[in-house]
Design an enzyme around this catalytic site. Structure first.
Site, PDB file in Angstrom:
ATOM      1  N   VAL A  31      -2.843   4.751  -0.982  1.00 31.20           N
ATOM      2  CA  VAL A  31      -3.455   5.084  -0.358  1.00 31.20           C
ATOM      3  C   VAL A  31      -3.895   6.545   0.000  1.00 31.20           C
ATOM      4  CG1 VAL A  31      -2.597   6.722   1.717  1.00 31.20           C
ATOM      5  CG2 VAL A  31      -1.685   4.209   1.942  1.00 31.20           C
TER       6      VAL A  31
ATOM      7  N   VAL B 131       1.186  -0.952  -0.055  1.00 30.18           N
ATOM      8  CA  VAL B 131       0.587   0.302  -0.022  1.00 30.18           C
ATOM      9  C   VAL B 131       0.785   1.311  -0.087  1.00 30.18           C
ATOM     10  CG1 VAL B 131      -1.957   1.274   1.283  1.00 30.18           C
ATOM     11  CG2 VAL B 131      -1.905  -1.880   0.960  1.00 30.18           C
ATOM     12  N   HIS B 132       1.235   1.657  -1.215  1.00 28.50           N
ATOM     13  CA  HIS B 132       2.013   2.857  -1.706  1.00 28.50           C
ATOM     14  C   HIS B 132       1.511   4.417  -2.213  1.00 28.50           C
ATOM     15  CE1 HIS B 132       1.805   2.253  -5.458  1.00 28.50           C
ATOM     16  NE2 HIS B 132       1.693   1.291  -6.050  1.00 28.50           N
ATOM     17  N   ALA B 133       1.666   5.295  -2.500  1.00 29.96           N
ATOM     18  CA  ALA B 133       0.529   6.625  -2.088  1.00 29.96           C
ATOM     19  C   ALA B 133      -0.537   6.586  -3.292  1.00 29.96           C
ATOM     20  CB  ALA B 133       1.971   7.726  -2.395  1.00 29.96           C
TER      21      ALA B 133
END
Length: 88
Positions: free
Chosen positions: A21, A16-18
Site C-alpha cells: 500500500v 495488499v498489506h502495509a
C-alpha cells in the site's frame, strides 16, 4: 478527459498489506494526477490515501481495477502499480 484502466489479479503474498500500500501511494502521489483503485465488489478509492486502501482489505487472488487519466506517462504508471500488486 479519457482514462486508462487496467485489471490486475492481486498476487502479493498475504494480500495488499502495509508495504505494498505504501508503494502504491508513493507511485500515485509522484504521478500528480488522481489514480483510483476499484475492487470487484464496487468499492473505489483514491490511491493517495493509505487508510482508504488499507480499509479495502484486498486479499491475494482478488481482482482490482486501476484507473488514471490518460497522459504520456499513464501506461508506465499502470505498469508500475500492476507490478506492485502482481510481482513477476
Amino acid at each position: 478527459m479519457s482514462t486508462l484502466r487496467r485489471r490486475v489479479t492481486v498476487a502479493v503474498h498475504n494480500g495488499v498489506h502495509a508495504r505494498p500500500v505504501a508503494e502504491l501511494v508513493r507511485l500515485a502521489e509522484a504521478h500528480g494526477a488522481v489514480v483510483k483503485l476499484s475492487t470487484s465488489g464496487g468499492d473505489t478509492v483514491d490511491l493517495s490515501s493509505v487508510l482508504a486502501v488499507m480499509d479495502l482489505g484486498i486479499a491475494t487472488g482478488e481482482e482490482v481495477t486501476l484507473e488514471v487519466a490518460d497522459s504520456p506517462d499513464a501506461a508506465t504508471l499502470l505498469d508500475k502499480l500492476s507490478a506492485v500488486l502482481a510481482p513477476a
